[in-house]
Scaffold this motif. Structure first.
Motif, PDB file in Angstrom:
ATOM      1  N   ALA A  18       0.878  -1.241  -0.007  1.00  0.00           N
ATOM      2  CA  ALA A  18      -0.744  -0.396  -0.598  1.00  0.00           C
ATOM      3  C   ALA A  18       0.908   1.004   0.118  1.00  0.00           C
ATOM      4  O   ALA A  18       0.592   2.247  -0.172  1.00  0.00           O
ATOM      5  CB  ALA A  18      -1.405   0.087   1.089  1.00  0.00           C
ATOM      6  N   LEU A  19       2.076   1.057   0.514  1.00  0.00           N
ATOM      7  CA  LEU A  19       2.740   1.860   0.851  1.00  0.00           C
ATOM      8  C   LEU A  19       3.157   2.409  -0.669  1.00  0.00           C
ATOM      9  O   LEU A  19       3.360   3.762  -1.039  1.00  0.00           O
ATOM     10  CB  LEU A  19       4.006   2.539   1.580  1.00  0.00           C
ATOM     11  CG  LEU A  19       3.431   1.634   3.555  1.00  0.00           C
ATOM     12  CD1 LEU A  19       4.507   1.610   3.771  1.00  0.00           C
ATOM     13  CD2 LEU A  19       2.957   3.591   3.805  1.00  0.00           C
ATOM     14  N   ASP A  63       2.452   1.950  -3.476  1.00  0.00           N
ATOM     15  CA  ASP A  63       1.165   2.072  -4.542  1.00  0.00           C
ATOM     16  C   ASP A  63       0.700   3.430  -4.163  1.00  0.00           C
ATOM     17  O   ASP A  63       0.641   4.766  -4.983  1.00  0.00           O
ATOM     18  CB  ASP A  63       0.000   1.451  -3.843  1.00  0.00           C
ATOM     19  CG  ASP A  63      -0.694   1.874  -4.937  1.00  0.00           C
ATOM     20  OD1 ASP A  63      -1.288   1.549  -6.316  1.00  0.00           O
ATOM     21  OD2 ASP A  63      -2.061   1.090  -3.909  1.00  0.00           O
ATOM     22  N   VAL A  64       1.046   4.158  -3.003  1.00  0.00           N
ATOM     23  CA  VAL A  64       0.590   5.500  -2.169  1.00  0.00           C
ATOM     24  C   VAL A  64       2.015   6.742  -3.555  1.00  0.00           C
ATOM     25  O   VAL A  64       1.296   7.561  -3.958  1.00  0.00           O
ATOM     26  CB  VAL A  64       0.469   5.670  -0.760  1.00  0.00           C
ATOM     27  CG1 VAL A  64       0.656   7.383  -0.898  1.00  0.00           C
ATOM     28  CG2 VAL A  64      -0.239   4.539  -0.765  1.00  0.00           C
ATOM     29  N   ILE A  65       3.184   6.107  -3.406  1.00  0.00           N
ATOM     30  CA  ILE A  65       4.237   6.869  -3.638  1.00  0.00           C
ATOM     31  C   ILE A  65       3.756   7.298  -5.195  1.00  0.00           C
ATOM     32  O   ILE A  65       3.868   8.252  -6.258  1.00  0.00           O
ATOM     33  CB  ILE A  65       4.953   7.023  -3.537  1.00  0.00           C
ATOM     34  CG1 ILE A  65       6.115   6.712  -1.802  1.00  0.00           C
ATOM     35  CG2 ILE A  65       5.941   6.767  -4.207  1.00  0.00           C
ATOM     36  CD1 ILE A  65       6.791   5.491  -1.373  1.00  0.00           C
ATOM     37  N   SER A  66       2.931   5.582  -5.889  1.00  0.00           N
ATOM     38  CA  SER A  66       2.656   5.452  -7.198  1.00  0.00           C
ATOM     39  C   SER A  66       2.315   6.682  -7.784  1.00  0.00           C
ATOM     40  O   SER A  66       1.971   7.204  -9.015  1.00  0.00           O
ATOM     41  CB  SER A  66       3.073   4.330  -7.850  1.00  0.00           C
ATOM     42  OG  SER A  66       2.540   3.848  -9.788  1.00  0.00           O
ATOM     43  N   ARG A  67       0.504   6.025  -6.880  1.00  0.00           N
ATOM     44  CA  ARG A  67      -0.441   7.472  -7.859  1.00  0.00           C
ATOM     45  C   ARG A  67      -0.167   8.480  -7.536  1.00  0.00           C
ATOM     46  O   ARG A  67      -0.475   9.532  -8.217  1.00  0.00           O
ATOM     47  CB  ARG A  67      -1.791   6.527  -6.666  1.00  0.00           C
ATOM     48  CG  ARG A  67      -1.919   5.323  -6.884  1.00  0.00           C
ATOM     49  CD  ARG A  67      -3.008   4.766  -6.232  1.00  0.00           C
ATOM     50  NE  ARG A  67      -3.583   3.299  -6.632  1.00  0.00           N
ATOM     51  CZ  ARG A  67      -4.702   3.050  -7.305  1.00  0.00           C
ATOM     52  NH1 ARG A  67      -5.342   4.123  -7.810  1.00  0.00           N
ATOM     53  NH2 ARG A  67      -4.867   1.704  -7.381  1.00  0.00           N
ATOM     54  N   TYR A  68       0.351   9.162  -6.432  1.00  0.00           N
ATOM     55  CA  TYR A  68       0.781   9.913  -6.486  1.00  0.00           C
ATOM     56  C   TYR A  68       1.271  10.824  -7.743  1.00  0.00           C
ATOM     57  O   TYR A  68       0.677  11.776  -7.661  1.00  0.00           O
ATOM     58  CB  TYR A  68       2.141  10.992  -4.575  1.00  0.00           C
ATOM     59  CG  TYR A  68       2.473  11.917  -4.194  1.00  0.00           C
ATOM     60  CD1 TYR A  68       1.559  12.855  -4.031  1.00  0.00           C
ATOM     61  CD2 TYR A  68       3.452  12.481  -5.139  1.00  0.00           C
ATOM     62  CE1 TYR A  68       2.064  14.175  -4.220  1.00  0.00           C
ATOM     63  CE2 TYR A  68       4.259  13.888  -4.883  1.00  0.00           C
ATOM     64  CZ  TYR A  68       3.255  14.719  -4.065  1.00  0.00           C
ATOM     65  OH  TYR A  68       3.679  15.471  -4.375  1.00  0.00           O
ATOM     66  N   GLN A  84      -0.644  11.656 -10.425  1.00  0.00           N
ATOM     67  CA  GLN A  84      -1.883  12.056 -10.157  1.00  0.00           C
ATOM     68  C   GLN A  84      -0.462  13.672 -10.300  1.00  0.00           C
ATOM     69  O   GLN A  84      -1.486  14.760 -10.373  1.00  0.00           O
ATOM     70  CB  GLN A  84      -2.477  12.208  -8.327  1.00  0.00           C
ATOM     71  CG  GLN A  84      -3.265  11.466  -8.518  1.00  0.00           C
ATOM     72  CD  GLN A  84      -4.389  11.503  -9.391  1.00  0.00           C
ATOM     73  OE1 GLN A  84      -5.061  12.453  -9.536  1.00  0.00           O
ATOM     74  NE2 GLN A  84      -4.593  10.579 -10.277  1.00  0.00           N
ATOM     75  N   CYS A 105      -3.436  -2.996  -6.566  1.00  0.00           N
ATOM     76  CA  CYS A 105      -2.005  -1.360  -6.816  1.00  0.00           C
ATOM     77  C   CYS A 105      -1.681  -1.088  -7.967  1.00  0.00           C
ATOM     78  O   CYS A 105      -2.375  -1.646  -9.015  1.00  0.00           O
ATOM     79  CB  CYS A 105      -0.837  -2.168  -5.995  1.00  0.00           C
ATOM     80  SG  CYS A 105      -1.116  -2.689  -3.914  1.00  0.00           S
ATOM     81  N   SER A 106      -1.151   0.247  -7.831  1.00  0.00           N
ATOM     82  CA  SER A 106      -0.908   0.592  -9.483  1.00  0.00           C
ATOM     83  C   SER A 106       0.249  -0.022  -9.987  1.00  0.00           C
ATOM     84  O   SER A 106       1.362   0.771 -10.814  1.00  0.00           O
ATOM     85  CB  SER A 106      -0.308   2.140  -8.971  1.00  0.00           C
ATOM     86  OG  SER A 106       0.385   2.630  -8.027  1.00  0.00           O
TER      87      SER A 106
END
Length: 444
Positions: A63-64, A66-71, A74, A123-124
């Protein structure tokens, strides 16, 4: 339940089954599409071991990333976020052995299961960029890289004490030893002398260390400090001590040759070949004490042995070394706070000017002699008394005496200016693909 209630119910499985094929078709996180002119970003997660299905620990870890990748997606970046499996190691093989299955079939079945679970995580990941380390197309490049290192003289073999799990039948990194037990199977870990492959990264240690300065302000200070400590550069001199009853002298590396007059004993790594040799020529009672102590030392990893709050223990071998600057006989002891792979596996102990030596001297009732007045406190010892030799050192200046000592003591293998440059070594082939950190000299 009413029809209205059914309409408002959130059916996770139904929604997931509806959207997963749509996401597969849209490929929203595919990178490197033709005509994509967005700035590029690379996000990499640690690959999981395929020794079973995923669990909530995996969900949390990925999840961590994934957050960085999606950030960054965006933020308008073309993000490459691959995924893969660290499948060419002991965990998967041990799991297959335990179940009596073929490792290949068990491993790839688990990869398929984990892949399906990761797909449900949503996940991304870029599913066009999947790496499996047990695939020949992947590990052939590991082999190619190793041969390149070897042909350049950067891969070599040497004997070294390693953490050994008798159950897994493998070497463990220090981080894989938890309170003396194997993190995988909870078996008691011991030390074992094995011939291992090493990468001679010490040839590049100075450059790696110096170039960390270019990252100041861009990397966290804590990370830079960890990197500097990991490389571990020490400057000093090699000093030869004659050993009574031994033809060859013992070489000791020291960063403080100006304190040689304060060396009141020598400490040898308990698990070193030198310790075994010295103990072999002692009485039966001493040999028994050494053997019992060595077994205890084998239960500890290097991190535990170097802990500053670890009680100091050791065995006096009843052997003596000769201090080369004053001809004084000093006792030789073995202890766990000296590592076999640091320097030459033996140290000259100057308890008045080194905290660990001081703690060891206090614990075993060994002499403490002050030679350089620093005004510092060492444990509960206040450096107030200055010997006659210390007065000479201060009067002439510590630098002058350092030059005299460096210029007259026997040295070997130095870098041409009377100094040794010691770095950490790193072993090339841990079975689980991790690299264990070891202390030692830069080998030429």
């Amino acid at each position: 339940m009413t029809d209205a209630a059914n309409e408002n119910e959130y059916d996770v499985l139904a929604i997931q089954d509806k959207w997963l094929p749509i996401w597969d078709d849209l490929r929203p996180f595919a990178s490197g599409k033709e005509g994509d002119n967005r700035p590029k970003k690379y996000v990499l997660d640690m690959f999981p071991y395929p020794s079973g299905d995923l669990h909530m620990g995996h969900a949390e870890a990925y999840a961590l990333g994934d957050v960085i990748s999606r950030y960054w997606v965006q933020k308008g970046f073309n993000v490459m976020h691959p995924i893969g499996w660290d499948s060419f190691g002991l965990p998967a093989e041990n799991a297959a052995i335990k179940r009596g299955l073929d490792p290949k079939g068990w491993t790839y079945d688990n990869i398929a299961q984990q892949r399906a679970s990761m797909r449900r995580y949503a996940c991304s990941f870029d599913w066009d960029r999947v790496l499996i380390t047990s695939d020949p197309i992947y590990y052939r490049w590991n082999q190619w890289l190793f041969l390149e290192f070897y042909n350049k003289g950067l891969a070599y073999r040497k004997n070294s004490n390693v953490n050994w799990c008798p159950s897994c039948q493998t070497v463990l990194a220090n981080e894989q030893v938890v309170q003396g037990l194997c993190e995988r199977c909870d078996s008691v870990v011991t030390k074992k002398a094995l011939t291992q492959w090493y990468f001679k990264v010490t040839d590049y240690a100075d450059r790696l260390l110096d170039d960390l300065d270019t990252l100041e302000g861009n990397w966290p200070a804590k990370v830079l400090s960890m990197q500097r400590n990991w490389i571990g550069r020490s400057y000093g001199a090699d000093v030869e001590f004659e050993i009574e009853g031994r033809d060859e002298p013992v070489t000791v590396f020291t960063t403080r040759p100006d304190t040689l007059f304060g060396a009141t004993f020598m400490v040898v790594a308990a698990d070193s070949a030198l310790a075994a040799e010295l103990a072999a020529n002692t009485d039966t009672a001493t040999q028994q004490k050494f053997a019992e102590y060595l077994e205890m030392v084998k239960q500890s990893n290097d991190i535990e042995r170097l802990a500053t709050d670890r009680p100091k223990t050791g065995v006096n071998l009843g052997r003596f070394a000769i201090n080369p600057v004053n001809g004084e006989r000093i006792p030789i002891l073995v202890s766990d706070y000296v590592l076999a792979d640091y320097g030459h596996g033996a140290i000259m102990a100057v308890p008045a000017h080194d905290q660990r030596d001081f703690d060891f001297a206090k614990a075993l009732g060994l002499p403490i002699r002050v030679v350089v007045e620093t005004g510092e406190e060492v444990g509960d010892l206040r450096l107030l008394c200055i010997s006659l030799m210390a007065a000479q050192l201060q009067q002439a200046g510590a630098e002058y005496w350092q030059q005299q000592i460096d210029g007259n003591l026997p040295k070997k293998g130095n870098n041409g200016n009377g100094q040794q440059n010691h770095h950490q070594q790193h072993r090339a082939t841990d079975p689980d693909t991790r690299i264990r950190h070891e202390h030692g000299p830069a080998l030429a």
